[in-house]
Design an enzyme around this catalytic site. Structure first.
Site, PDB file in Angstrom:
ATOM      1  N   LYS A  35      -7.563 -32.261 -11.404  1.00  0.00           N
ATOM      2  CA  LYS A  35      -6.269 -31.563 -11.444  1.00  0.00           C
ATOM      3  C   LYS A  35      -5.352 -32.107 -10.350  1.00  0.00           C
ATOM      4  O   LYS A  35      -5.813 -32.817  -9.444  1.00  0.00           O
ATOM      5  CB  LYS A  35      -6.508 -30.063 -11.279  1.00  0.00           C
ATOM      6  CG  LYS A  35      -7.088 -29.677  -9.931  1.00  0.00           C
ATOM      7  CD  LYS A  35      -7.586 -28.239  -9.954  1.00  0.00           C
ATOM      8  CE  LYS A  35      -8.035 -27.807  -8.571  1.00  0.00           C
ATOM      9  NZ  LYS A  35      -8.738 -26.512  -8.600  1.00  0.00           N
ATOM     10  N   ARG A 132      -8.431 -13.786  -8.793  1.00  0.00           N
ATOM     11  CA  ARG A 132      -7.312 -14.632  -9.183  1.00  0.00           C
ATOM     12  C   ARG A 132      -7.349 -14.663 -10.714  1.00  0.00           C
ATOM     13  O   ARG A 132      -6.641 -13.891 -11.342  1.00  0.00           O
ATOM     14  CB  ARG A 132      -7.478 -16.016  -8.539  1.00  0.00           C
ATOM     15  CG  ARG A 132      -6.230 -16.855  -8.564  1.00  0.00           C
ATOM     16  CD  ARG A 132      -6.427 -18.196  -7.875  1.00  0.00           C
ATOM     17  NE  ARG A 132      -7.537 -18.967  -8.449  1.00  0.00           N
ATOM     18  CZ  ARG A 132      -7.878 -20.183  -8.027  1.00  0.00           C
ATOM     19  NH1 ARG A 132      -7.230 -20.773  -7.033  1.00  0.00           N
ATOM     20  NH2 ARG A 132      -8.885 -20.831  -8.598  1.00  0.00           N
ATOM     21  N   TYR A 257      13.433 -35.451  17.366  1.00  0.00           N
ATOM     22  CA  TYR A 257      14.263 -34.276  17.106  1.00  0.00           C
ATOM     23  C   TYR A 257      13.905 -33.135  18.043  1.00  0.00           C
ATOM     24  O   TYR A 257      12.732 -32.829  18.246  1.00  0.00           O
ATOM     25  CB  TYR A 257      14.084 -33.795  15.661  1.00  0.00           C
ATOM     26  CG  TYR A 257      14.820 -34.640  14.649  1.00  0.00           C
ATOM     27  CD1 TYR A 257      16.220 -34.749  14.682  1.00  0.00           C
ATOM     28  CD2 TYR A 257      14.132 -35.334  13.670  1.00  0.00           C
ATOM     29  CE1 TYR A 257      16.895 -35.523  13.754  1.00  0.00           C
ATOM     30  CE2 TYR A 257      14.799 -36.107  12.728  1.00  0.00           C
ATOM     31  CZ  TYR A 257      16.185 -36.196  12.786  1.00  0.00           C
ATOM     32  OH  TYR A 257      16.845 -36.963  11.867  1.00  0.00           O
ATOM     33  N   MET A 305      11.589 -37.412   8.686  1.00  0.00           N
ATOM     34  CA  MET A 305      11.434 -37.674   7.250  1.00  0.00           C
ATOM     35  C   MET A 305      10.815 -39.044   6.980  1.00  0.00           C
ATOM     36  O   MET A 305       9.958 -39.205   6.115  1.00  0.00           O
ATOM     37  CB  MET A 305      12.808 -37.573   6.563  1.00  0.00           C
ATOM     38  CG  MET A 305      12.720 -37.631   5.047  1.00  0.00           C
ATOM     39  SD  MET A 305      14.350 -37.543   4.284  1.00  0.00           S
ATOM     40  CE  MET A 305      14.810 -35.855   4.617  1.00  0.00           C
TER      41      MET A 305
HETATM   42  C1  LIG Z   1     -10.028 -26.662  -8.061  1.00  0.00           C
HETATM   43  C2  LIG Z   1     -11.168 -25.987  -8.700  1.00  0.00           C
HETATM   44  C3  LIG Z   1     -12.462 -26.496  -8.516  1.00  0.00           C
HETATM   45  C4  LIG Z   1     -12.783 -27.642  -7.590  1.00  0.00           C
HETATM   46  O1  LIG Z   1     -12.798 -27.221  -6.247  1.00  0.00           O
HETATM   47  P1  LIG Z   1     -13.227 -28.230  -5.089  1.00  0.00           P
HETATM   48  O2  LIG Z   1     -13.274 -27.429  -3.850  1.00  0.00           O
HETATM   49  O3  LIG Z   1     -12.149 -29.270  -5.016  1.00  0.00           O
HETATM   50  O4  LIG Z   1     -14.516 -28.826  -5.492  1.00  0.00           O
HETATM   51  C5  LIG Z   1     -13.487 -25.885  -9.210  1.00  0.00           C
HETATM   52  N1  LIG Z   1     -13.247 -24.828 -10.038  1.00  0.00           N
HETATM   53  C6  LIG Z   1     -12.018 -24.322 -10.213  1.00  0.00           C
HETATM   54  C7  LIG Z   1     -11.835 -23.153 -11.113  1.00  0.00           C
HETATM   55  C8  LIG Z   1     -10.945 -24.860  -9.532  1.00  0.00           C
HETATM   56  O5  LIG Z   1      -9.732 -24.339  -9.698  1.00  0.00           O
END
Ligand SMILES: *Cc1c(COP(=O)(O)O)cnc(C)c1O
Length: 362
Positions: A35, A132, A257, A305
């Site tokens: 992802k 969640r 800055y 930046m």
């Molecule tokens: C992102 C995610 C993972 C992977 O988590 P890591 O800590 O990167 O291994 C696994 N399961 C779900 C549901 C996630 O959203």
């Protein structure tokens, strides 16, 4: 002049890391979590490197599944948040994507699904404490039965849960989540998938039939005080740039800055061509380590930046054009993240479009 900030993605490290995850998690199968553009490493690039080695890919949203199918990948692909609207179901069937099902609204869309495109593979998500996504544990059996009997759905329904703090290896919460999950699914058929990366490292009881690893694939750890290398993984990203100026600044003068850093003596201050416009964290504090050549020097003053400023007293030979490394094998991104008050994932995900990505086999 072309931009000098380069993210080098090490394909050999990705393959090494996946092989190590497989060895640690065996006999569980491995979903390679890609992802967020593969945690900033590049979705298609990472999938190509792992094609054939990963048992499945996992993505956050359907669009990433489409990208993987368009790139020619035939593996299972699990969409971790499932369909976002009714019309996604037909598209997921067409693309043969597995859908995580976590909410009542998705059940209603599935009820109307047609079986003519071939059955949709689903994973029932149980909320064991993260709060969640997911159904409460006490509803798992009822929803499992409902899913398994729907005409458009493959009767083998997978079972998922997600940990909220599995990097706390001594913590009570993960133990409780494992217990709640096992209790909720004990009489249900189907493959189990509990662990993320930290779960694989610290919770052998939670191996299940599949693990879902993101961070470790990229050599990243979220275990406090530990880098991926501490567990035998190799960082898949090295971020480098060049030194574009070396100036002598007088004692008492302030740098950058808002003049947050004052020179304690007459001294060389280097300027490197990277900043928050590339994804280097603006919150990195004075003292954050940076490599100039192979010398470790502290960042001083505010990250701007396009530029950062460096205390070169420990690198007196440094000159314009020298290579500057922001993170990589010699400088774990986990340490930089800690200095910036965040986690490594946040930094690798944050590379912007002006960073040049290159690949090597190492
Ligand atoms: C992102 C995610 C993972 C992977 O988590 P890591 O800590 O990167 O291994 C696994 N399961 C779900 C549901 C996630 O959203």
């Amino acid at each position: 002049m072309s931009r000098t900030t380069v993210a080098t993605i090490h394909l050999g490290a990705l393959r090494h890391n996946l092989a190590r995850i497989k060895a640690m998690a065996a006999p569980a199968q491995v979903m390679a979590v890609v992802k967020a553009d593969a945690y900033g490493h590049g979705l298609e690039r990472v999938a190509r490197a792992l094609d054939g080695a990963a048992d499945a890919f996992a993505v956050a949203a359907q669009g990433d599944g489409l990208r993987l199918r368009a790139a020619g990948h035939r593996q299972r692909i699990v969409v971790l948040s499932g369909p976002d609207r009714a019309s996604d179901i037909a598209e997921m069937q067409r693309l043969q994507l597995d859908a995580a099902i976590h909410h009542e609204s998705q059940l209603a869309w599935l009820d109307g699904a047609s079986s003519s495109r071939g059955p949709l593979r689903v994973w029932l998500k149980v909320d064991t404490g993260m709060h969640r996504l997911g159904f409460p544990p006490e509803r798992a059996a009822e929803i499992h039965a409902r899913l398994a009997s729907m005409p458009g759905i493959d009767p083998e329904v997978g079972l998922l849960t997600h940990f909220s703090e599995s990097e706390e290896f001594e913590g009570e919460e993960t133990r409780a989540q494992i217990r709640r999950f096992n209790e909720a699914v004990k009489n249900l058929a189907g493959p189990r998938a509990l662990s993320n990366s930290a779960g694989v490292l610290g919770w052998p009881d939670a191996r299940g039939d599949w693990v879902r690893t993101g961070g470790l694939l990229y050599g990243l750890s979220v275990v406090p005080g530990k880098s991926g290398a501490d567990f035998g993984f190799r960082p898949a990203m090295t971020l480098t740039t060049r030194l574009i100026a070396v100036n002598r600044i007088r004692r008492g003068e302030r740098v950058g800055y808002n003049g947050t850093w004052t020179c304690p003596e007459d001294m060389p201050v280097g300027v490197a061509a990277v900043g928050y416009g590339d994804g280097y964290p603006r919150s990195a504090a004075s003292g954050t380590p940076v490599l100039v050549g192979d010398r470790r020097v502290p960042l001083v003053g505010r990250v701007s930046m396009d530029l950062i400023t460096l205390d070169l007293r420990e690198a007196p030979q440094a000159k314009v054009g020298d290579r500057v490394t922001l993170w990589g094998a010699e400088l774990p991104v986990e340490h930089i993240a800690a200095q910036a008050g965040t986690i490594s994932y946040d930094l690798t995900c944050g590379m912007t479009r002006r960073v040049l990505f290159v690949e090597d086999d190492g």
